[in-house]
Motif scaffolding. Sequence first.
Motif, mmCIF file in Angstrom:
data_model
loop_
_atom_site.group_PDB
_atom_site.id
_atom_site.type_symbol
_atom_site.label_atom_id
_atom_site.label_comp_id
_atom_site.label_asym_id
_atom_site.label_seq_id
_atom_site.Cartn_x
_atom_site.Cartn_y
_atom_site.Cartn_z
ATOM 1 N N GLU A 1 0.841 -1.211 0.000
ATOM 2 C CA GLU A 1 0.000 0.000 0.000
ATOM 3 C C GLU A 1 0.870 1.252 0.000
ATOM 4 O O GLU A 1 0.554 2.241 -0.683
ATOM 5 N N GLU A 2 1.956 1.214 0.750
ATOM 6 C CA GLU A 2 2.857 2.369 0.779
ATOM 7 C C GLU A 2 3.526 2.575 -0.576
ATOM 8 O O GLU A 2 3.704 3.714 -1.035
ATOM 9 N N LEU A 3 3.874 1.466 -1.222
ATOM 10 C CA LEU A 3 4.441 1.549 -2.570
ATOM 11 C C LEU A 3 3.439 2.173 -3.530
ATOM 12 O O LEU A 3 3.790 3.046 -4.343
ATOM 13 N N GLU A 4 2.204 1.709 -3.462
ATOM 14 C CA GLU A 4 1.168 2.221 -4.366
ATOM 15 C C GLU A 4 0.962 3.724 -4.187
ATOM 16 O O GLU A 4 0.680 4.448 -5.143
ATOM 17 N N LYS A 5 1.134 4.205 -2.966
ATOM 18 C CA LYS A 5 0.925 5.628 -2.686
ATOM 19 C C LYS A 5 1.993 6.511 -3.314
ATOM 20 O O LYS A 5 1.698 7.629 -3.756
ATOM 21 N N ILE A 6 3.247 6.022 -3.337
ATOM 22 C CA ILE A 6 4.326 6.907 -3.796
ATOM 23 C C ILE A 6 4.670 6.719 -5.277
ATOM 24 O O ILE A 6 5.312 7.584 -5.875
ATOM 25 N N ASP B 1 2.777 8.023 -14.101
ATOM 26 C CA ASP B 1 3.768 8.331 -15.132
ATOM 27 C C ASP B 1 5.176 7.840 -14.785
ATOM 28 O O ASP B 1 6.102 7.983 -15.592
ATOM 29 N N ASP B 2 5.341 7.287 -13.606
ATOM 30 C CA ASP B 2 6.662 6.773 -13.208
ATOM 31 C C ASP B 2 7.000 5.485 -13.960
ATOM 32 O O ASP B 2 6.110 4.708 -14.340
ATOM 33 N N HIS B 3 8.283 5.289 -14.162
ATOM 34 C CA HIS B 3 8.771 3.996 -14.679
ATOM 35 C C HIS B 3 10.151 3.764 -14.076
ATOM 36 O O HIS B 3 11.098 4.482 -14.380
ATOM 37 N N PHE B 4 10.232 2.777 -13.225
ATOM 38 C CA PHE B 4 11.482 2.483 -12.533
ATOM 39 C C PHE B 4 12.029 1.130 -12.984
ATOM 40 O O PHE B 4 11.322 0.122 -12.940
ATOM 41 N N PRO C 1 3.538 -2.314 -8.133
ATOM 42 C CA PRO C 1 2.974 -1.527 -9.234
ATOM 43 C C PRO C 1 3.594 -1.903 -10.576
ATOM 44 O O PRO C 1 4.783 -2.196 -10.657
ATOM 45 N N LYS C 2 2.766 -1.907 -11.611
ATOM 46 C CA LYS C 2 3.205 -2.388 -12.925
ATOM 47 C C LYS C 2 4.321 -1.533 -13.535
ATOM 48 O O LYS C 2 5.021 -1.995 -14.445
ATOM 49 N N ASN C 3 4.477 -0.306 -13.079
ATOM 50 C CA ASN C 3 5.525 0.536 -13.643
ATOM 51 C C ASN C 3 6.858 0.388 -12.898
ATOM 52 O O ASN C 3 7.756 1.206 -13.051
ATOM 53 N N LYS D 1 12.521 8.935 -5.833
ATOM 54 C CA LYS D 1 11.532 10.025 -5.812
ATOM 55 C C LYS D 1 12.110 11.285 -5.175
ATOM 56 O O LYS D 1 11.733 12.406 -5.553
ATOM 57 N N ASN D 2 13.045 11.096 -4.226
ATOM 58 C CA ASN D 2 13.655 12.238 -3.536
ATOM 59 C C ASN D 2 14.944 12.716 -4.205
ATOM 60 O O ASN D 2 15.597 13.640 -3.701
ATOM 61 N N GLY D 3 15.321 12.069 -5.310
ATOM 62 C CA GLY D 3 16.550 12.453 -6.000
ATOM 63 C C GLY D 3 17.813 12.089 -5.241
ATOM 64 O O GLY D 3 18.853 12.732 -5.409
ATOM 65 N N GLU D 4 17.736 11.039 -4.416
ATOM 66 C CA GLU D 4 18.893 10.618 -3.620
ATOM 67 C C GLU D 4 19.615 9.450 -4.283
ATOM 68 O O GLU D 4 19.011 8.654 -4.999
ATOM 69 N N THR D 5 20.905 9.375 -4.022
ATOM 70 C CA THR D 5 21.698 8.234 -4.493
ATOM 71 C C THR D 5 22.652 7.844 -3.370
ATOM 72 O O THR D 5 23.740 8.397 -3.237
ATOM 73 N N LYS D 6 22.227 6.894 -2.575
ATOM 74 C CA LYS D 6 23.045 6.447 -1.459
ATOM 75 C C LYS D 6 22.905 4.936 -1.294
ATOM 76 O O LYS D 6 22.070 4.291 -1.953
ATOM 77 N N VAL D 7 23.739 4.383 -0.433
ATOM 78 C CA VAL D 7 23.703 2.954 -0.135
ATOM 79 C C VAL D 7 22.951 2.767 1.176
ATOM 80 O O VAL D 7 23.292 3.381 2.190
ATOM 81 N N GLU D 8 21.927 1.940 1.147
ATOM 82 C CA GLU D 8 21.185 1.602 2.354
ATOM 83 C C GLU D 8 21.237 0.095 2.569
ATOM 84 O O GLU D 8 21.342 -0.679 1.607
ATOM 85 N N ASN D 9 21.161 -0.294 3.812
ATOM 86 C CA ASN D 9 21.294 -1.699 4.176
ATOM 87 C C ASN D 9 20.013 -2.181 4.850
ATOM 88 O O ASN D 9 19.825 -1.991 6.048
ATOM 89 N N GLN D 10 19.138 -2.800 4.073
ATOM 90 C CA GLN D 10 17.913 -3.370 4.641
ATOM 91 C C GLN D 10 18.210 -4.657 5.402
ATOM 92 O O GLN D 10 17.506 -5.009 6.343
#
Length: 372
Positions: A21-26, A30-33, A56-58, A243-252
């Motif tokens: 649901e959170e993914l669908e919200k953001i 017109d996005d394509h990732f 999401p399909k995009n 979406k925020n224009g960031e480029t960093k490394v995150e560790n989930q």
Amino acid sequence: MTKLKFIDEFRNPELIRKTLEELEKIVEPDDHFRIMEVCGGHTYAIFHFGLHELVPKNIEFIHGPGCPVCVLPPGRVDEALSLAEKHEDVIFTAFGDVMRVPGKNGSPLTYKAMGVDVRMIYSPLDALDIAIKNPDKKVLLVAIGFETTAPSTALTVLRAKELDVDNFFVYSNHVKIIPVLESILAQPGMKVDGFIGPGHASVVIGAEPYNIVAEKYKKPVVISGFEPLDLLQSILMLIKQLKNGETKVENQYKRAVADEGNVRALQVMDQVFEDRTIFEWRGLGGIHNSALKLRPEFAKWDAEVHFNIEKINIEENKEARCGDVLKGIIKPNQCKLFGKVCTPENPVGALMVSSEGACATYYNHMFSTMSQ
């Protein structure tokens, strides 16, 4: 979010629903990732859990080069097999997936059926044990894998040195994850928006080496675990960065991956291995400093030093578009051989060999869907 500890928590339907649901919200219409999951284990998990149909399909998944069997040049396996074929005192040993890699005259299983001494192992130590039990034979370990498996090979070499086993030889095909990511990013026309970083290799190398991807190439990386919630969280983290224009490394995958990696494993690798100047990757060509070979002080256990290995160059079937799949140019089912000439039972291309290969994953998913 509450800290999770157990596998079933990472498969909790309610948590998965909330993340979707959170993914669908953001994600906007017109996005394509285009997101590359580097690891073949992630490709398998995405299809196994049906995540490609839930997001999401995009959001488009690009299947990366993180399956070591898939990127192993067929000539390397043939070179090792030729030694065992020509010399009765040579025993060929390798992990299970290698046994089905198609070469010029068949896979290792083909050679085994013809009477060549080919043996499947589960650990490099198994090969060393075979050498100890067969002192009149020369045992050849075809070592493959990213940084995930390289430490176990290095420890086995150290053990062979400690025991002074002189009939055990390593044919190293270990490769490195960061150089191949850089090579992919340098491909003309390559379009990847972000990376799901491989969990297993990252347990060894840590999160810090991916900084070059974020800083030099301006692409976000999120290192992920393998459960459905792991991957959905990682995708959400990537999309938020984009979406925020960031480029960093995150560790989930913090429950398994430290920023500095496994220090002891890295020390053992560095003690035994050094970089190759260049190594040929199946479908990707030669990549500088992307693979490991034994250091000169371990030459006694280096197959490339001990044996006169005849270089075998195999021209790959041009209709098998493994390289284009690895680069994200096409999907596996867009290859004309897919599911017809090339199947898991009769693999023409390497991506159909391993259960983590993109083509095998596509094939098995499509077959299971059709049979339902």
